[in-house]
Motif scaffolding. Structure first.
Motif, PDB file in Angstrom:
ATOM      1  N   UNK A  98     -10.586  -1.711   0.350  1.00  0.00           N
ATOM      2  CA  UNK A  98     -11.277  -0.806   1.260  1.00  0.00           C
ATOM      3  C   UNK A  98     -12.467  -1.507   1.913  1.00  0.00           C
ATOM      4  N   UNK A  99     -12.544  -1.420   3.240  1.00  0.00           N
ATOM      5  CA  UNK A  99     -13.690  -1.909   4.009  1.00  0.00           C
ATOM      6  C   UNK A  99     -13.977  -3.389   3.747  1.00  0.00           C
ATOM      7  N   UNK A 100     -12.916  -4.139   3.445  1.00  0.00           N
ATOM      8  CA  UNK A 100     -13.051  -5.592   3.236  1.00  0.00           C
ATOM      9  C   UNK A 100     -14.097  -5.921   2.165  1.00  0.00           C
ATOM     10  N   UNK A 101     -14.123  -5.101   1.131  1.00  0.00           N
ATOM     11  CA  UNK A 101     -15.082  -5.287   0.040  1.00  0.00           C
ATOM     12  C   UNK A 101     -14.595  -6.367  -0.927  1.00  0.00           C
ATOM     13  N   UNK A 102     -15.443  -7.335  -1.296  1.00  0.00           N
ATOM     14  CA  UNK A 102     -15.037  -8.375  -2.258  1.00  0.00           C
ATOM     15  C   UNK A 102     -14.674  -7.779  -3.615  1.00  0.00           C
ATOM     16  N   UNK A 103     -13.810  -8.489  -4.347  1.00  0.00           N
ATOM     17  CA  UNK A 103     -13.405  -8.056  -5.678  1.00  0.00           C
ATOM     18  C   UNK A 103     -13.095  -9.279  -6.522  1.00  0.00           C
ATOM     19  N   UNK A 104     -12.858  -9.070  -7.814  1.00  0.00           N
ATOM     20  CA  UNK A 104     -12.582 -10.171  -8.740  1.00  0.00           C
ATOM     21  C   UNK A 104     -11.218 -10.021  -9.399  1.00  0.00           C
ATOM     22  N   UNK A 105     -10.577 -11.158  -9.632  1.00  0.00           N
ATOM     23  CA  UNK A 105      -9.326 -11.217 -10.391  1.00  0.00           C
ATOM     24  C   UNK A 105      -9.480 -12.314 -11.434  1.00  0.00           C
ATOM     25  N   UNK A 109     -13.468 -14.733  -7.476  1.00  0.00           N
ATOM     26  CA  UNK A 109     -13.998 -13.809  -6.487  1.00  0.00           C
ATOM     27  C   UNK A 109     -13.183 -13.917  -5.201  1.00  0.00           C
ATOM     28  N   UNK A 110     -12.689 -12.780  -4.737  1.00  0.00           N
ATOM     29  CA  UNK A 110     -11.889 -12.722  -3.512  1.00  0.00           C
ATOM     30  C   UNK A 110     -12.700 -11.995  -2.447  1.00  0.00           C
ATOM     31  N   UNK A 111     -12.929 -12.674  -1.325  1.00  0.00           N
ATOM     32  CA  UNK A 111     -13.680 -12.085  -0.222  1.00  0.00           C
ATOM     33  C   UNK A 111     -12.741 -11.875   0.959  1.00  0.00           C
ATOM     34  N   UNK A 112     -12.308 -10.646   1.218  1.00  0.00           N
ATOM     35  CA  UNK A 112     -11.461 -10.381   2.380  1.00  0.00           C
ATOM     36  C   UNK A 112     -12.261 -10.522   3.679  1.00  0.00           C
ATOM     37  N   UNK A 113     -11.593 -11.004   4.714  1.00  0.00           N
ATOM     38  CA  UNK A 113     -12.243 -11.239   5.999  1.00  0.00           C
ATOM     39  C   UNK A 113     -11.429 -10.553   7.098  1.00  0.00           C
ATOM     40  N   UNK A 114     -12.074  -9.718   7.899  1.00  0.00           N
ATOM     41  CA  UNK A 114     -11.416  -9.076   9.034  1.00  0.00           C
ATOM     42  C   UNK A 114     -11.195 -10.104  10.140  1.00  0.00           C
ATOM     43  N   UNK A 115      -9.980 -10.119  10.702  1.00  0.00           N
ATOM     44  CA  UNK A 115      -9.637 -11.075  11.760  1.00  0.00           C
ATOM     45  C   UNK A 115      -8.920 -10.347  12.902  1.00  0.00           C
ATOM     46  N   UNK A 116      -9.008 -10.887  14.126  1.00  0.00           N
ATOM     47  CA  UNK A 116      -8.289 -10.297  15.261  1.00  0.00           C
ATOM     48  C   UNK A 116      -6.832 -10.752  15.294  1.00  0.00           C
ATOM     49  N   UNK A 118      -2.560  -8.964  15.773  1.00  0.00           N
ATOM     50  CA  UNK A 118      -1.835  -7.767  16.197  1.00  0.00           C
ATOM     51  C   UNK A 118      -1.102  -7.122  15.024  1.00  0.00           C
ATOM     52  N   UNK A 119      -1.897  -6.683  14.070  1.00  0.00           N
ATOM     53  CA  UNK A 119      -1.411  -5.988  12.889  1.00  0.00           C
ATOM     54  C   UNK A 119      -2.344  -4.811  12.625  1.00  0.00           C
ATOM     55  N   UNK A 120      -1.957  -3.940  11.696  1.00  0.00           N
ATOM     56  CA  UNK A 120      -2.657  -2.666  11.512  1.00  0.00           C
ATOM     57  C   UNK A 120      -4.088  -2.849  10.977  1.00  0.00           C
ATOM     58  N   UNK A 121      -4.254  -3.633   9.931  1.00  0.00           N
ATOM     59  CA  UNK A 121      -5.578  -3.886   9.334  1.00  0.00           C
ATOM     60  C   UNK A 121      -5.527  -5.237   8.609  1.00  0.00           C
ATOM     61  N   UNK A 122      -5.400  -6.320   9.380  1.00  0.00           N
ATOM     62  CA  UNK A 122      -5.186  -7.637   8.766  1.00  0.00           C
ATOM     63  C   UNK A 122      -6.422  -8.159   8.044  1.00  0.00           C
ATOM     64  N   UNK A 123      -6.169  -8.995   7.044  1.00  0.00           N
ATOM     65  CA  UNK A 123      -7.248  -9.643   6.287  1.00  0.00           C
ATOM     66  C   UNK A 123      -6.859 -11.085   5.999  1.00  0.00           C
ATOM     67  N   UNK A 124      -7.818 -11.952   6.092  1.00  0.00           N
ATOM     68  CA  UNK A 124      -7.688 -13.294   5.538  1.00  0.00           C
ATOM     69  C   UNK A 124      -8.646 -13.360   4.346  1.00  0.00           C
ATOM     70  N   UNK A 125      -8.666 -14.490   3.636  1.00  0.00           N
ATOM     71  CA  UNK A 125      -9.388 -14.505   2.365  1.00  0.00           C
ATOM     72  C   UNK A 125     -10.168 -15.795   2.141  1.00  0.00           C
ATOM     73  N   UNK A 144     -14.007 -15.103  15.848  1.00  0.00           N
ATOM     74  CA  UNK A 144     -15.173 -14.255  16.057  1.00  0.00           C
ATOM     75  C   UNK A 144     -16.386 -14.840  15.336  1.00  0.00           C
ATOM     76  N   UNK A 145     -17.592 -14.428  15.703  1.00  0.00           N
ATOM     77  CA  UNK A 145     -18.775 -14.863  14.952  1.00  0.00           C
ATOM     78  C   UNK A 145     -18.680 -14.516  13.468  1.00  0.00           C
ATOM     79  N   UNK A 146     -18.083 -13.365  13.148  1.00  0.00           N
ATOM     80  CA  UNK A 146     -17.918 -12.967  11.749  1.00  0.00           C
ATOM     81  C   UNK A 146     -17.036 -13.972  11.006  1.00  0.00           C
TER      82      UNK A 146
END
Length: 252
Positions: A98-105, A109-116, A118-125, A144-146
């Protein structure tokens, strides 16, 4: 921490990451049988996986995720948009990001990153363990700057250089697909990848893997020529391929 690829390209993508207390796949764009065989090539088995991370719903990234998760009872992490974009059937352990919130496995530590893309809610890591940072960055049409901020000071990076603009323009793709691939929500060109590397801090970079190279609209030689001016100081540069991905690379 170390990482390898089961395959990289439009016919299937999957990255294997291993650290002291676990292992995971990022995407699984192959059938279960093919995935099992590709894991064996790297001397690993699906039973050893602590998780599957999913970047987005395109079939070359998600094709085998649900079936592999069901067969081996593997937790699957993805955004709500990715989950609701297609019917994956019953998943044994779905964990929504949710909301690209980091989590642990298992200490990673996994940090999801929002990217542009053409998918519904893509994430890189970006993955972090014991002070080491591995950035996975494919399937985006623009930087993007982000994105630049998230991928500073990585120790290793898997970076898309999908197409050569001239090959794409004069290739066999229909105009609509050319526009999609080359657009701001498509895939990075060789030149975009090079520009990104110029703008981020690469002084810690031990390994750069150039990935998701199109078999129709690019060649490793063209990607290498475009990137060479900005990769000369990087210790090891690897070019991933569709059939074999790349072998284990270790961070120290």
């Amino acid at each position: 921490m170390r990482f390898a690829s089961l395959g990289s390209g439009s016919r299937g993508n999957s990255t294997l990451v291993e650290w002291a207390t676990g292992a995971l796949l990022i995407d699984c764009g192959f059938s279960v049988k093919d995935t099992e065989q590709r894991l064996l090539r790297l001397d690993r088995r699906a039973e050893q996986l602590a998780a599957i991370l999913v970047t987005h719903e395109h079939s070359d990234h998600i094709k085998g995720v649900a079936a592999l998760a069901r067969r081996y009872q593997i937790p699957v992490y993805m955004t709500p948009g990715t989950f609701h974009s297609r019917n994956l059937g019953e998943l044994p352990d779905l964990r929504l990001i949710h909301a690209y919130t980091p989590f642990e496995i298992n200490g990673l530590t996994v940090k999801p990153v929002a990217v542009p893309h053409d998918a519904r809610e893509p994430a890189q890591f970006v993955l972090e363990f014991a002070g080491l940072r591995l950035g996975i960055l494919t399937d985006l049409g623009s930087i993007t700057p982000h994105v630049e901020a998230c991928y500073q000071s990585c120790d290793a990076m898997v970076l898309e250089a999908n197409h050569d603009p001239a090959m794409l323009a004069y290739g066999s793709y229909p105009p609509s697909l050319k526009q999609r691939v080359g657009g701001q929500w498509g895939h990075l060109s060789n030149q975009q990848a090079a520009g990104f590397l110029q703008r981020v801090d690469t002084r810690r970079l031990q390994h750069l893997v150039v990935a998701h190279i199109s078999q129709q609209n690019n060649t490793p030689a063209l990607a290498q020529a475009a990137l060479m001016p900005v990769t000369s100081q990087i210790k090891q540069v690897t070019y991933a391929c569709q059939n074999e991905g790349f072998d284990w690379l270790t961070l120290v």
